[in-house]
Design a protein around this motif. Structure first.
Motif, PDB file in Angstrom:
ATOM      1  N   PHE A   1      35.952  12.806  23.485  1.00  0.00           N
ATOM      2  CA  PHE A   1      35.070  13.252  24.570  1.00  0.00           C
ATOM      3  C   PHE A   1      35.234  14.744  24.840  1.00  0.00           C
ATOM      4  N   GLU A   2      36.488  15.225  24.870  1.00  0.00           N
ATOM      5  CA  GLU A   2      36.741  16.641  25.135  1.00  0.00           C
ATOM      6  C   GLU A   2      36.165  17.515  24.028  1.00  0.00           C
ATOM      7  N   SER A   3      36.311  17.050  22.784  1.00  0.00           N
ATOM      8  CA  SER A   3      35.770  17.808  21.653  1.00  0.00           C
ATOM      9  C   SER A   3      34.259  17.940  21.764  1.00  0.00           C
ATOM     10  N   LYS A   4      33.619  16.875  22.210  1.00  0.00           N
ATOM     11  CA  LYS A   4      32.160  16.851  22.262  1.00  0.00           C
ATOM     12  C   LYS A   4      31.597  17.720  23.384  1.00  0.00           C
ATOM     13  N   TYR A   5      32.289  17.747  24.523  1.00  0.00           N
ATOM     14  CA  TYR A   5      31.672  18.367  25.692  1.00  0.00           C
ATOM     15  C   TYR A   5      32.470  19.505  26.329  1.00  0.00           C
ATOM     16  N   SER A   6      33.636  19.831  25.770  1.00  0.00           N
ATOM     17  CA  SER A   6      34.443  20.906  26.352  1.00  0.00           C
ATOM     18  C   SER A   6      34.692  22.032  25.357  1.00  0.00           C
ATOM     19  N   GLY A   7      33.897  22.083  24.317  1.00  0.00           N
ATOM     20  CA  GLY A   7      34.015  23.170  23.347  1.00  0.00           C
ATOM     21  C   GLY A   7      35.215  23.066  22.435  1.00  0.00           C
ATOM     22  N   GLU A   8      35.823  21.881  22.357  1.00  0.00           N
ATOM     23  CA  GLU A   8      37.002  21.712  21.505  1.00  0.00           C
ATOM     24  C   GLU A   8      36.619  21.303  20.083  1.00  0.00           C
ATOM     25  N   SER A   9      35.504  21.803  19.610  1.00  0.00           N
ATOM     26  CA  SER A   9      35.096  21.508  18.240  1.00  0.00           C
ATOM     27  C   SER A   9      34.204  22.629  17.726  1.00  0.00           C
ATOM     28  N   GLN A  10      34.144  22.731  16.416  1.00  0.00           N
ATOM     29  CA  GLN A  10      33.226  23.665  15.767  1.00  0.00           C
ATOM     30  C   GLN A  10      32.124  22.844  15.107  1.00  0.00           C
ATOM     31  N   GLU A  11      30.887  23.204  15.385  1.00  0.00           N
ATOM     32  CA  GLU A  11      29.751  22.477  14.820  1.00  0.00           C
ATOM     33  C   GLU A  11      28.951  23.423  13.937  1.00  0.00           C
ATOM     34  N   ILE A  12      28.813  23.058  12.685  1.00  0.00           N
ATOM     35  CA  ILE A  12      28.145  23.919  11.713  1.00  0.00           C
ATOM     36  C   ILE A  12      26.843  23.257  11.257  1.00  0.00           C
ATOM     37  N   THR A  13      25.719  23.894  11.569  1.00  0.00           N
ATOM     38  CA  THR A  13      24.404  23.392  11.185  1.00  0.00           C
ATOM     39  C   THR A  13      23.622  24.526  10.521  1.00  0.00           C
ATOM     40  N   PRO A  14      23.131  24.313   9.290  1.00  0.00           N
ATOM     41  CA  PRO A  14      23.296  23.115   8.464  1.00  0.00           C
ATOM     42  C   PRO A  14      24.717  22.995   7.915  1.00  0.00           C
ATOM     43  N   ALA A  15      25.113  21.744   7.640  1.00  0.00           N
ATOM     44  CA  ALA A  15      26.455  21.465   7.127  1.00  0.00           C
ATOM     45  C   ALA A  15      26.634  22.066   5.734  1.00  0.00           C
ATOM     46  N   ARG A  16      27.889  22.359   5.412  1.00  0.00           N
ATOM     47  CA  ARG A  16      28.212  22.936   4.102  1.00  0.00           C
ATOM     48  C   ARG A  16      28.358  21.814   3.080  1.00  0.00           C
ATOM     49  N   LEU A  17      27.242  21.397   2.516  1.00  0.00           N
ATOM     50  CA  LEU A  17      27.219  20.267   1.592  1.00  0.00           C
ATOM     51  C   LEU A  17      26.583  20.661   0.266  1.00  0.00           C
ATOM     52  N   PHE A  18      27.025  19.995  -0.796  1.00  0.00           N
ATOM     53  CA  PHE A  18      26.347  20.176  -2.072  1.00  0.00           C
ATOM     54  C   PHE A  18      24.942  19.575  -1.955  1.00  0.00           C
ATOM     55  N   PRO A  19      23.938  20.203  -2.582  1.00  0.00           N
ATOM     56  CA  PRO A  19      22.556  19.706  -2.485  1.00  0.00           C
ATOM     57  C   PRO A  19      22.414  18.218  -2.815  1.00  0.00           C
ATOM     58  N   LYS A  20      23.141  17.742  -3.814  1.00  0.00           N
ATOM     59  CA  LYS A  20      23.048  16.328  -4.200  1.00  0.00           C
ATOM     60  C   LYS A  20      23.554  15.425  -3.076  1.00  0.00           C
ATOM     61  N   VAL A  21      24.694  15.799  -2.480  1.00  0.00           N
ATOM     62  CA  VAL A  21      25.266  15.012  -1.382  1.00  0.00           C
ATOM     63  C   VAL A  21      24.341  15.041  -0.171  1.00  0.00           C
ATOM     64  N   GLU A  22      23.799  16.210   0.144  1.00  0.00           N
ATOM     65  CA  GLU A  22      22.872  16.352   1.265  1.00  0.00           C
ATOM     66  C   GLU A  22      21.652  15.439   1.083  1.00  0.00           C
ATOM     67  N   LYS A  23      21.111  15.415  -0.109  1.00  0.00           N
ATOM     68  CA  LYS A  23      19.949  14.577  -0.395  1.00  0.00           C
ATOM     69  C   LYS A  23      20.284  13.096  -0.220  1.00  0.00           C
ATOM     70  N   GLU A  24      21.455  12.690  -0.699  1.00  0.00           N
ATOM     71  CA  GLU A  24      21.882  11.290  -0.571  1.00  0.00           C
ATOM     72  C   GLU A  24      22.008  10.885   0.898  1.00  0.00           C
ATOM     73  N   ILE A  25      22.552  11.789   1.719  1.00  0.00           N
ATOM     74  CA  ILE A  25      22.718  11.496   3.147  1.00  0.00           C
ATOM     75  C   ILE A  25      21.363  11.412   3.834  1.00  0.00           C
ATOM     76  N   GLN A  26      20.443  12.271   3.470  1.00  0.00           N
ATOM     77  CA  GLN A  26      19.091  12.233   4.043  1.00  0.00           C
ATOM     78  C   GLN A  26      18.408  10.901   3.722  1.00  0.00           C
ATOM     79  N   ILE A  27      18.517  10.466   2.486  1.00  0.00           N
ATOM     80  CA  ILE A  27      17.907   9.191   2.067  1.00  0.00           C
ATOM     81  C   ILE A  27      18.563   8.032   2.803  1.00  0.00           C
TER      82      ILE A  27
END
Length: 334
Positions: free
Chosen positions: A235-261
């Protein structure tokens, strides 16, 4: 002149997530086109349902029998659509959706019976496994049910996660490393829900994937990679800035496509509509499904609006689309 749609933005709820819900509701209110919609902020809590006048902060009680509001002796307010931003119960588990279904008032998000499945981790995971979706190894317990710790550890191993079965925002979750701490984690989870789930630990990269119905098409939003400063994305990570969120994620194109599907497939399997956000752990590039949120956070700090922004979709356009698709779906259903 086109008559403006009266929109009830419901926010609050019965859990600690109510604070986040109020922020989400404010964001929806601020981003609805006031020339096209008449939005109203409705606070729904266990002890009261009230409409908050945005100018005076005056409270008007909601009539629960028909979800109307008496503004004056000669003015009864009826709503054309309900925009649901209640995270957790009773807004994410199908309870309020069923209520609005009975009243024949259109509401945003998925149908009430689909909400009851997605909010229940046991039901959702069991269903998705039947379709070949990878998940963590898990063990389920009901409150006051006798259990054998050795049997559980033999199945899920250590470390493991102990979670309330029906809860959001990581409330009541513990990561257990030692057998001696297991009973405490179980007690903590049972304070939130009378059903809990114990899951094996998956070592990998956590990602969050938004999927929406937009312009009558299912669209997968840019993926977010989550790096928590705490032991896990709590909960603290989600709402108190205790996390780093990277968008778009650093993924290989093949992995990204698989997750989208995969994310689109899960959205269709669960027969969802409107908004959803799924969480996964990538283990050596293979996605393991954790859970899905059908009423994700919409505040400025939330992941979902950031994904929309990168996708080039404004909150105003998205909210408008959600409302009109909900009203249209309800007309078809009648």
């Amino acid at each position: 002149m086109k008559k403006k749609k009266k929109i009830a933005i419901i926010m609050g709820g019965d859990t600690e997530e109510s604070v986040i819900s109020l922020k989400s509701g404010k964001e929806v209110y601020n981003n609805l086109n006031k020339e096209e919609f008449d939005p109203y902020q409705i606070h729904i809590f266990r002890d009261k349902w009230v409409l908050i006048d945005n100018k005076t902060n005056h409270e008007y009680f909601v009539n629960k029998h028909d979800f109307t509001v008496c503004l004056s002796e000669n003015q009864i307010l009826k709503f054309d659509c309900v925009f649901n931003v209640i995270h957790g119960t009773p807004g994410e588990d199908g309870i309020l959706q069923a209520y609005f279904h009975l009243l024949k008032i259109p509401y945003t998000g998925c149908h009430f019976h689909h909400a009851s499945i997605t909010f229940n981790k046991k039901y959702c995971l069991s269903l998705l496994r039947e379709f070949g979706i990878n998940t963590a190894v898990s063990f389920f317990l009901n409150k006051n049910q006798s259990f054998c710790e050795k049997k559980i550890f033999n199945k899920v191993g250590l470390p493991c996660f102990v979670k309330p079965n029906r809860s959001g925002s990581s409330l009541g979750i513990s990561k257990v490393y030692e057998k001696e701490k297991f009973f405490y984690a179980v007690e903590k989870a049972f304070k939130i829900d009378n059903e809990i789930i114990i899951e094996s630990y998956l070592k990998g990269t956590e990602i969050s994937v938004g999927v929406i119905s937009f312009n009558n098409k299912i669209k997968v939003l840019p993926i977010t990679e989550i790096i928590s400063k705490n032991d896990f994305f709590d909960f603290e990570s989600k709402y108190s800035g205790e996390s780093q969120e990277i968008t778009p994620a650093r993924l290989f194109p093949k992995v990204e496509k698989e997750i989208q599907i995969l994310s689109k497939k899960i959205y269709q399997i669960l027969n969802l509509s409107g908004i959803s956000r799924s969480e996964y752990i990538l283990v050596n590039g293979v996605p393991f499904f954790l859970e899905i949120n059908t009423v994700p956070g919409l505040s400025e700090e939330s992941i979902f609006p950031k994904q929309l922004k990168i996708a080039g979709i404004s909150l105003s356009d998205f909210f408008k689309n959600v409302i009109y698709s909900s009203i249209g779906w309800k007309k078809i259903e009648k």
